[in-house]
Design a protein around this motif. Structure first.
Motif, mmCIF file in Angstrom:
data_model
loop_
_atom_site.group_PDB
_atom_site.id
_atom_site.type_symbol
_atom_site.label_atom_id
_atom_site.label_comp_id
_atom_site.label_asym_id
_atom_site.label_seq_id
_atom_site.Cartn_x
_atom_site.Cartn_y
_atom_site.Cartn_z
ATOM 1 N N ILE A 1 0.863 -1.173 0.000
ATOM 2 C CA ILE A 1 0.000 0.000 0.000
ATOM 3 C C ILE A 1 0.906 1.231 0.000
ATOM 4 O O ILE A 1 1.920 1.243 0.694
ATOM 5 C CB ILE A 1 -0.913 0.017 1.238
ATOM 6 C CG1 ILE A 1 -1.801 -1.228 1.244
ATOM 7 C CG2 ILE A 1 -1.755 1.287 1.272
ATOM 8 C CD1 ILE A 1 -2.615 -1.378 2.503
ATOM 9 N N VAL B 1 -2.762 7.011 2.321
ATOM 10 C CA VAL B 1 -3.734 5.924 2.374
ATOM 11 C C VAL B 1 -4.991 6.400 3.103
ATOM 12 O O VAL B 1 -4.906 7.126 4.101
ATOM 13 C CB VAL B 1 -3.132 4.672 3.051
ATOM 14 C CG1 VAL B 1 -2.786 4.936 4.489
ATOM 15 C CG2 VAL B 1 -4.062 3.489 2.936
ATOM 16 N N VAL B 2 -6.118 6.019 2.563
ATOM 17 C CA VAL B 2 -7.400 6.315 3.200
ATOM 18 C C VAL B 2 -7.562 5.317 4.350
ATOM 19 O O VAL B 2 -7.401 4.111 4.134
ATOM 20 C CB VAL B 2 -8.556 6.177 2.183
ATOM 21 C CG1 VAL B 2 -9.900 6.398 2.836
ATOM 22 C CG2 VAL B 2 -8.341 7.121 1.017
ATOM 23 N N GLU C 1 -9.991 3.902 5.817
ATOM 24 C CA GLU C 1 -10.924 2.803 5.551
ATOM 25 C C GLU C 1 -10.301 1.759 4.629
ATOM 26 O O GLU C 1 -10.532 0.562 4.779
ATOM 27 C CB GLU C 1 -12.234 3.328 4.946
ATOM 28 C CG GLU C 1 -13.053 4.152 5.896
ATOM 29 C CD GLU C 1 -12.605 5.616 5.986
ATOM 30 O OE1 GLU C 1 -11.761 6.074 5.182
ATOM 31 O OE2 GLU C 1 -13.100 6.312 6.892
ATOM 32 N N ASP C 2 -9.504 2.209 3.668
ATOM 33 C CA ASP C 2 -8.822 1.283 2.760
ATOM 34 C C ASP C 2 -7.775 0.459 3.505
ATOM 35 O O ASP C 2 -7.586 -0.724 3.215
ATOM 36 C CB ASP C 2 -8.170 2.036 1.600
ATOM 37 C CG ASP C 2 -9.198 2.648 0.657
ATOM 38 O OD1 ASP C 2 -10.379 2.231 0.701
ATOM 39 O OD2 ASP C 2 -8.815 3.548 -0.116
ATOM 40 N N LYS D 1 -9.610 -2.217 5.405
ATOM 41 C CA LYS D 1 -10.031 -3.271 4.466
ATOM 42 C C LYS D 1 -8.848 -4.166 4.084
ATOM 43 O O LYS D 1 -8.986 -5.379 3.991
ATOM 44 C CB LYS D 1 -10.644 -2.664 3.209
ATOM 45 C CG LYS D 1 -12.006 -2.070 3.422
ATOM 46 C CD LYS D 1 -12.508 -1.414 2.144
ATOM 47 C CE LYS D 1 -13.791 -0.657 2.380
ATOM 48 N NZ LYS D 1 -14.236 0.077 1.182
ATOM 49 N N ALA D 2 -7.688 -3.558 3.865
ATOM 50 C CA ALA D 2 -6.494 -4.333 3.504
ATOM 51 C C ALA D 2 -6.084 -5.259 4.649
ATOM 52 O O ALA D 2 -5.749 -6.424 4.424
ATOM 53 C CB ALA D 2 -5.343 -3.384 3.149
ATOM 54 N N GLN E 1 -8.483 -8.116 4.783
ATOM 55 C CA GLN E 1 -8.238 -9.037 3.676
ATOM 56 C C GLN E 1 -7.070 -9.963 3.986
ATOM 57 O O GLN E 1 -7.174 -11.179 3.820
ATOM 58 C CB GLN E 1 -7.949 -8.253 2.392
ATOM 59 C CG GLN E 1 -7.559 -9.120 1.218
ATOM 60 C CD GLN E 1 -7.106 -8.306 0.022
ATOM 61 O OE1 GLN E 1 -7.384 -7.117 -0.075
ATOM 62 N NE2 GLN E 1 -6.401 -8.936 -0.884
#
Length: 77
Positions: A49, A53-54, A56-57, A60-61, A64
């Protein structure tokens, strides 16, 4: 000399994995270049990444990678 090879986290990951360690890992860098991404994944990071960076992203990462790690550990039992 590659920029990646000068970053301690990448070498630490290589050493850790060479010794048989297993850990889900994400690298967060200021670099968007594909060569940096390829090197990070080749060393053993699951995701690369880049900043900014957001939040929320990032969440999510992490979810995942943790989900993939959980699935992989389920198969190893």
């Amino acid at each position: 000399m590659s920029l990646i090879l000068t970053l301690p986290a990448y070498r630490e990951m290589e050493i850790f994995l060479e010794k048989g360690g297993q850990i889900p890992a994400i690298t967060l860098t200021a670099y968007l270049e594909n060569t940096i991404r390829r090197q990070a994944l080749a060393v053993g990071f699951e995701l690369h990444i880049y900043k900014p960076v957001v939040p929320e992203d990032l969440v999510k990462a992490i979810a995942q990678v943790m989900s993939q790690a959980h699935c992989a550990s389920s198969f190893q039992r």
